[in-house]
Write a protein that holds these residues in place. Structure first.
Motif, short mmCIF file in Angstrom:
data_model
loop_
_atom_site.label_atom_id
_atom_site.label_comp_id
_atom_site.label_asym_id
_atom_site.label_seq_id
_atom_site.Cartn_x
_atom_site.Cartn_y
_atom_site.Cartn_z
N ILE A 188 0.82 -1.21 0.00
CA ILE A 188 0.00 0.00 0.00
C ILE A 188 0.86 1.27 0.00
CG2 ILE A 188 -1.70 1.33 1.35
CD1 ILE A 188 -2.73 -1.17 -0.22
N TYR A 189 1.90 1.32 0.82
CA TYR A 189 2.67 2.55 0.94
C TYR A 189 3.74 2.71 -0.14
CZ TYR A 189 0.26 2.92 5.35
OH TYR A 189 -0.73 3.00 6.30
N SER A 190 4.49 1.66 -0.41
CA SER A 190 5.59 1.79 -1.36
C SER A 190 5.16 1.52 -2.81
CB SER A 190 6.72 0.82 -1.00
OG SER A 190 6.32 -0.52 -1.22
N LYS A 191 4.01 0.88 -2.99
CA LYS A 191 3.48 0.51 -4.31
C LYS A 191 4.31 -0.56 -5.01
CE LYS A 191 0.21 3.56 -4.08
NZ LYS A 191 -1.08 3.15 -3.63
N LYS A 192 5.21 -1.23 -4.27
CA LYS A 192 6.00 -2.31 -4.86
C LYS A 192 5.10 -3.52 -5.08
CE LYS A 192 10.49 -0.96 -3.25
NZ LYS A 192 11.71 -1.35 -2.59
N VAL A 193 5.30 -4.18 -6.21
CA VAL A 193 4.48 -5.32 -6.60
C VAL A 193 5.31 -6.59 -6.54
CG1 VAL A 193 3.14 -6.34 -8.50
CG2 VAL A 193 3.04 -3.88 -8.08
N ARG A 194 4.71 -7.65 -6.03
CA ARG A 194 5.38 -8.95 -6.05
C ARG A 194 4.36 -10.03 -6.36
NH1 ARG A 194 6.35 -11.07 -0.07
NH2 ARG A 194 7.43 -12.62 -1.28
N GLN A 195 4.86 -11.12 -6.90
CA GLN A 195 4.00 -12.23 -7.28
C GLN A 195 4.15 -13.34 -6.23
OE1 GLN A 195 4.55 -15.15 -10.78
NE2 GLN A 195 3.50 -13.38 -11.63
N ILE A 196 3.01 -13.85 -5.75
CA ILE A 196 3.04 -14.96 -4.80
C ILE A 196 1.99 -15.98 -5.19
CG2 ILE A 196 3.84 -13.49 -2.90
CD1 ILE A 196 0.98 -13.71 -1.74
N ALA A 197 2.15 -17.19 -4.67
CA ALA A 197 1.12 -18.22 -4.87
C ALA A 197 -0.09 -17.82 -4.03
CB ALA A 197 1.66 -19.57 -4.44
N TRP A 198 -1.27 -17.86 -4.60
CA TRP A 198 -2.45 -17.42 -3.87
C TRP A 198 -2.69 -18.28 -2.64
CZ3 TRP A 198 -6.66 -20.36 -2.74
CH2 TRP A 198 -6.88 -21.51 -3.49
N ARG A 199 -2.21 -19.51 -2.66
CA ARG A 199 -2.39 -20.39 -1.50
C ARG A 199 -1.62 -19.90 -0.28
NH1 ARG A 199 -2.61 -24.41 -5.73
NH2 ARG A 199 -4.62 -25.45 -5.62
N GLU A 200 -0.56 -19.12 -0.50
CA GLU A 200 0.18 -18.54 0.62
C GLU A 200 -0.72 -17.66 1.47
OE1 GLU A 200 3.99 -16.67 -0.08
OE2 GLU A 200 4.34 -17.99 -1.79
N LEU A 201 -1.66 -16.99 0.84
CA LEU A 201 -2.56 -16.10 1.57
C LEU A 201 -3.46 -16.87 2.52
CD1 LEU A 201 -3.57 -13.69 -1.32
CD2 LEU A 201 -1.97 -13.23 0.55
N MET A 202 -3.63 -18.16 2.30
CA MET A 202 -4.47 -18.99 3.16
C MET A 202 -3.74 -19.41 4.44
SD MET A 202 -7.30 -19.04 1.56
CE MET A 202 -6.96 -17.48 0.76
N ASN A 203 -2.44 -19.18 4.51
CA ASN A 203 -1.65 -19.53 5.69
C ASN A 203 -1.86 -18.45 6.75
OD1 ASN A 203 0.26 -20.06 7.64
ND2 ASN A 203 1.90 -20.50 6.19
N SER A 204 -2.65 -18.76 7.76
CA SER A 204 -3.01 -17.76 8.77
C SER A 204 -1.82 -17.36 9.66
CB SER A 204 -4.16 -18.27 9.63
OG SER A 204 -3.79 -19.46 10.29
N GLU A 205 -0.74 -18.13 9.63
CA GLU A 205 0.45 -17.75 10.39
C GLU A 205 1.24 -16.66 9.66
OE1 GLU A 205 2.75 -21.19 11.35
OE2 GLU A 205 1.07 -22.14 12.40
N GLU A 206 1.02 -16.51 8.35
CA GLU A 206 1.74 -15.51 7.57
C GLU A 206 0.87 -14.34 7.14
OE1 GLU A 206 4.10 -17.00 4.35
OE2 GLU A 206 4.56 -18.86 5.44
N TRP A 207 -0.42 -14.59 6.92
CA TRP A 207 -1.32 -13.56 6.39
C TRP A 207 -2.65 -13.55 7.13
CZ3 TRP A 207 0.53 -10.23 2.85
CH2 TRP A 207 1.65 -10.62 2.12
N SER A 208 -3.25 -12.36 7.24
CA SER A 208 -4.63 -12.26 7.71
C SER A 208 -5.37 -11.35 6.75
CB SER A 208 -4.69 -11.75 9.14
OG SER A 208 -4.09 -10.49 9.26
N GLN A 209 -6.62 -11.70 6.50
CA GLN A 209 -7.41 -10.92 5.55
C GLN A 209 -7.85 -9.62 6.20
OE1 GLN A 209 -10.74 -12.94 3.75
NE2 GLN A 209 -10.56 -11.66 1.94
N GLY A 210 -7.80 -8.56 5.43
CA GLY A 210 -8.13 -7.24 5.91
C GLY A 210 -6.87 -6.52 6.40
N TRP A 211 -7.03 -5.27 6.79
CA TRP A 211 -5.89 -4.50 7.28
C TRP A 211 -6.02 -4.38 8.79
CZ3 TRP A 211 -6.50 -0.29 3.03
CH2 TRP A 211 -5.99 -0.78 1.83
N LYS A 212 -5.00 -4.84 9.47
CA LYS A 212 -5.02 -4.83 10.94
C LYS A 212 -3.82 -4.09 11.47
CE LYS A 212 -7.67 -8.96 11.07
NZ LYS A 212 -7.97 -9.68 10.02
#
Length: 64
Positions: free
Chosen positions: A40-64
């Motif tokens: 959001i702040y730096s506007k840098k883009v990276r490609q990741i496997a969408w399944r990584e987002l399902m790992n709750s130890e690494e990602w949480s949905q929404g902005w916290k």
């Protein structure tokens, strides 16, 4: 698309990301495997496997 995510551990000092693109495979019969996320702040883009987002130890949905 355009879903908001928070990294559990900052990535290059960034925690808040937005899914900006779904990478579609060349063969339409294949499943989607990758998305592009944009910091959001730096506007840098990276490609990741969408399944990584399902790992709750690494990602949480929404902005916290």
């Amino acid at each position: 698309m355009l879903s908001k995510w928070t990294a559990a551990q900052p990535i290059a000092k960034q925690k808040h990301f937005l899914v900006t693109k779904v990478i579609t495979p060349e063969d339409p019969k294949e499943k989607i495997e990758f998305v592009e996320i944009e910091a959001i702040y730096s506007k840098k883009v990276r490609q990741i496997a969408w399944r990584e987002l399902m790992n709750s130890e690494e990602w949480s949905q929404g902005w916290k």
